[in-house]
Design an enzyme around this catalytic site. Structure first.
Site, PDB file in Angstrom:
ATOM      1  N   GLY A 108      -7.115   4.363  42.200  1.00  0.00           N
ATOM      2  CA  GLY A 108      -7.557   4.222  40.807  1.00  0.00           C
ATOM      3  C   GLY A 108      -6.429   4.487  39.832  1.00  0.00           C
ATOM      4  O   GLY A 108      -6.462   4.033  38.690  1.00  0.00           O
ATOM      5  N   GLY A 109      -5.423   5.249  40.289  1.00  0.00           N
ATOM      6  CA  GLY A 109      -4.204   5.429  39.492  1.00  0.00           C
ATOM      7  C   GLY A 109      -4.419   6.206  38.211  1.00  0.00           C
ATOM      8  O   GLY A 109      -5.410   6.936  38.042  1.00  0.00           O
ATOM      9  N   TYR A 136      -1.868   6.599  20.183  1.00  0.00           N
ATOM     10  CA  TYR A 136      -3.295   6.518  20.493  1.00  0.00           C
ATOM     11  C   TYR A 136      -3.767   7.623  21.435  1.00  0.00           C
ATOM     12  O   TYR A 136      -4.856   8.173  21.248  1.00  0.00           O
ATOM     13  CB  TYR A 136      -3.668   5.113  20.984  1.00  0.00           C
ATOM     14  CG  TYR A 136      -3.511   4.842  22.466  1.00  0.00           C
ATOM     15  CD1 TYR A 136      -4.576   5.022  23.344  1.00  0.00           C
ATOM     16  CD2 TYR A 136      -2.303   4.394  23.007  1.00  0.00           C
ATOM     17  CE1 TYR A 136      -4.441   4.772  24.703  1.00  0.00           C
ATOM     18  CE2 TYR A 136      -2.169   4.132  24.346  1.00  0.00           C
ATOM     19  CZ  TYR A 136      -3.239   4.321  25.207  1.00  0.00           C
ATOM     20  OH  TYR A 136      -3.113   4.080  26.547  1.00  0.00           O
ATOM     21  N   GLU A 181       3.929  14.666  13.981  1.00  0.00           N
ATOM     22  CA  GLU A 181       4.430  13.308  14.274  1.00  0.00           C
ATOM     23  C   GLU A 181       5.788  13.130  13.585  1.00  0.00           C
ATOM     24  O   GLU A 181       5.924  13.382  12.395  1.00  0.00           O
ATOM     25  CB  GLU A 181       3.411  12.269  13.767  1.00  0.00           C
ATOM     26  CG  GLU A 181       3.909  10.846  13.695  1.00  0.00           C
ATOM     27  CD  GLU A 181       4.378  10.277  15.033  1.00  0.00           C
ATOM     28  OE1 GLU A 181       3.624  10.331  16.008  1.00  0.00           O
ATOM     29  OE2 GLU A 181       5.532   9.784  15.087  1.00  0.00           O
ATOM     30  N   VAL A 190       4.037  11.859  23.670  1.00  0.00           N
ATOM     31  CA  VAL A 190       5.083  11.120  22.955  1.00  0.00           C
ATOM     32  C   VAL A 190       5.446   9.829  23.680  1.00  0.00           C
ATOM     33  O   VAL A 190       6.526   9.277  23.453  1.00  0.00           O
ATOM     34  CB  VAL A 190       6.336  12.006  22.748  1.00  0.00           C
ATOM     35  CG1 VAL A 190       6.040  13.138  21.784  1.00  0.00           C
ATOM     36  CG2 VAL A 190       6.860  12.539  24.070  1.00  0.00           C
ATOM     37  N   ASP A 211       2.357  -1.166  34.302  1.00  0.00           N
ATOM     38  CA  ASP A 211       3.194  -0.321  33.440  1.00  0.00           C
ATOM     39  C   ASP A 211       4.660  -0.357  33.857  1.00  0.00           C
ATOM     40  O   ASP A 211       5.553  -0.113  33.032  1.00  0.00           O
ATOM     41  CB  ASP A 211       2.699   1.133  33.480  1.00  0.00           C
ATOM     42  CG  ASP A 211       1.418   1.346  32.682  1.00  0.00           C
ATOM     43  OD1 ASP A 211       0.851   0.347  32.183  1.00  0.00           O
ATOM     44  OD2 ASP A 211       0.986   2.501  32.552  1.00  0.00           O
ATOM     45  N   HIS A 226     -28.691 -11.018  15.246  1.00  0.00           N
ATOM     46  CA  HIS A 226     -28.905 -10.064  14.163  1.00  0.00           C
ATOM     47  C   HIS A 226     -29.892  -9.007  14.623  1.00  0.00           C
ATOM     48  O   HIS A 226     -30.884  -9.351  15.271  1.00  0.00           O
ATOM     49  CB  HIS A 226     -29.469 -10.787  12.933  1.00  0.00           C
ATOM     50  CG  HIS A 226     -29.763  -9.850  11.807  1.00  0.00           C
ATOM     51  ND1 HIS A 226     -28.756  -9.295  11.044  1.00  0.00           N
ATOM     52  CD2 HIS A 226     -30.940  -9.341  11.339  1.00  0.00           C
ATOM     53  CE1 HIS A 226     -29.305  -8.498  10.131  1.00  0.00           C
ATOM     54  NE2 HIS A 226     -30.621  -8.504  10.287  1.00  0.00           N
TER      55      HIS A 226
END
Ligand code: FAD
Length: 469
Positions: free
Chosen positions: A41-42, A186, A206, A273, A314, A448
């Site tokens: 699943g990492g 995020y 930050e 970071v 990644d 709606h």
């Protein structure tokens, strides 16, 4: 004695890139071995997307009850809720365990052999794995590298003790009274907001002069407003420089915007970071593969510079997102099986699960203009959407914005901020992939009352004739 395995496909890394590649390869009848050192699943499933969203959900529930206990909401009053964070973390672990078992089952069904251990390459097609039952040597015709990424550590704030990464933040069994988050991207803001809702006093530091640098200022503004309302202090243009510890007490030492020194007391300092590709300690240097900066270099088929060695997720660059890794994994398996595929999405939507949530897909207005395009934009506010009103989601500054070419009205991008906008991200990406025009979106009858009605209304607004605003 070393067990020697020869296989058609070797996948290294059982995160969403690797396990999806392995399942698809297995489905296509390719003999496949997957090596994973940790849990299947990492990052995403074990210590990223899923556990963070579980914690965010629990925090939202708790926050709602706290508010109802203070002053009845929607005619509902409750007694003061009680938080047992250790129990919450066990609940979150239960979700992770179920999904982890699900991945193992899917790999088994696809006839993938899974080996638990760390793979170390001695050349591009051969690796050794130390397993609990002894060493295994794997040689493969095709290798898919899906080694993922790791949290960036600041040299002057090494992880350990009170200084934690997102991984430890998701496993705390005691609520930090004071949490200082370094980095307003995020991950930092998602977790910082969740801990605030759970009752921590949260401060964010930050270095840049704005929060959420990956999202445009209009999208970040409702989040900044919520942070202020929630009492989260945000120090912009401020640099963490170290941790000061006196006895049991810790404080983050910060150089403020004006050069003024600050000491921010903290039970925990959460450092978020950024993340870096996991390229060390597994023999990458023995594989004669070209790099693109810190990432493994790949072409549009995710092929590396070494024949039949592929890299995904990644490890190969931004955006570092689960759905990109999985899409690349599926594609590479199909290419190995003989399909003609290339990775060329119109858009990879990204979501920030803050309060409120943000979605970006395709080009923002500034990006479109910078590309020399003549554009139309249309913004529809949540305050004019009936469903948002009925869900207490209309007051937090939410909106849906479309960006389209002025000449043929083809959609270039969609951005949205507001409660539950993450659930609209698929619709935005689909519209972009299908080459929808503003008229297509405006002409699609939406149910709606739903939040999704804001999308055709934004398109109508870009065309100059929105109905509900
Ligand atoms: P990973 O998931 O990192 O998996 C790599 C795997 O390879 C790891 O399990 C590792 O143990 C294994 N491995 C590495 N080297 C070896 C070796 N030599 N031998 C054996 N095994 C090895 N993304 C989203 O899209 N949405 C989100 O909401 C989101 N939230 C996140 C929240 C947090 C807190 C974090 C940290 C990340 C989040 N992400 C999110 C990012 C997402 O987790 C990653 O983009 C995604 O997991 C990348 O998948 P991957 O397969 O490339 O790598």
């Amino acid at each position: 004695m070393t067990e020697a395995i020869t296989t058609k496909v070797l996948v290294v890394g059982g995160g969403p890139g690797g396990y999806v590649a392995a399942i698809r390869a297995g489905q296509l009848g390719l003999e496949t071995v997957l090596v994973e050192a940790d849990r299947l699943g990492g990052t995403c499933l074990i210590r990223g997307c899923i556990p963070s969203k579980a914690l965010i959900h629990a925090a939202g529930e708790y926050d709602g009850m706290v508010k109802a206990a203070g002053a009845a909401r929607m005619g509902i009053a409750v007694g003061a809720p009680n938080l047992d964070l250790a129990q919450t973390v066990r609940w979150k672990d239960g979700i992770v365990d179920k999904l982890n078992g699900g991945v193992a089952g899917l790999l088994k069904r696809a006839k993938v052999r899974t080996i638990a251990g760390w793979a170390t390459f001695s050349d591009a097609k051969t690796c050794a794995v130390q397993t609990a039952s002894g060493p295994v040597a794997v040689t493969a015709e095709h290798v898919i590298l899906a080694n993922g990424s790791l949290a960036v550590e600041l040299p002057f704030l090494p992880f350990g003790g009170p200084v934690i990464s997102s991984t430890e933040a998701l496993a705390l069994d005691r609520l930090p009274r004071k949490l200082v988050v370094v980095g307003a991207g995020y991950i930092g803001l998602e977790l910082g907001s969740a801990f605030r809702k759970l009752g921590s006093e949260v401060t964010v530091v930050e270095a840049l002069d704005r929060i959420l640098p990956g999202f445009d200022a209009e999208l970040a503004a409702p989040v900044a407003r919520w942070l202020a309302e929630a009492g989260i202090a945000v120090h912009l243009g401020a640099r963490a420089t170290g941790l000061e510890t006196v006895g049991e007490d810790h404080a983050l030492v910060v150089e403020g915007k004006d050069g003024r020194g600050l000491k921010l007391p903290a039970d925990n300092v959460l450092v978020t970071v950024g993340r870096r590709p996991n390229t060390a300690d597994w023999g990458l240097e023995t594989m004669a593969i070209d790099m693109a900066g810190p990432f493994v270099k790949v072409d549009e088929r995710c092929a590396t510079s070494m024949k039949n060695v592929w890299a995904i997720g990644d490890l190969v660059g931004e955006p570092m997102l689960e759905h990109k890794a999985a899409a690349q994994g599926e594609m590479v398996a199909e290419i190995i099986a003989g399909a003609r595929r290339r990775f060329d999405p119109v858009a990879i939507a990204a979501v920030c699960f803050t309060h409120p949530e943000i979605v970006v897909a395709g080009l923002a207005p500034d990006e479109a203009k910078a590309a020399g395009l003549d554009i139309l934009t249309g913004v529809f506010p949540y305050s004019a959407n009936g469903r948002a009103r009925s869900m207490e989601a209309a007051e937090d500054g939410g909106f849906v914005r479309v960006v389209a070419r002025a000449d043929d009205h083809r959609l270039l991008g969609v951005q949205a901020v507001g409660a539950h906008v993450s659930e609209l991200s698929g619709e935005f990406a689909l519209a972009l992939e299908m080459g929808a025009r503003l008229e297509d979106i405006a002409g699609t009858i939406h149910v709606h009352p739903t939040l999704g009605e804001a999308f055709p209304e934004a398109a109508l607004r870009a065309l100059g004739h929105a109905i509900h605003i």
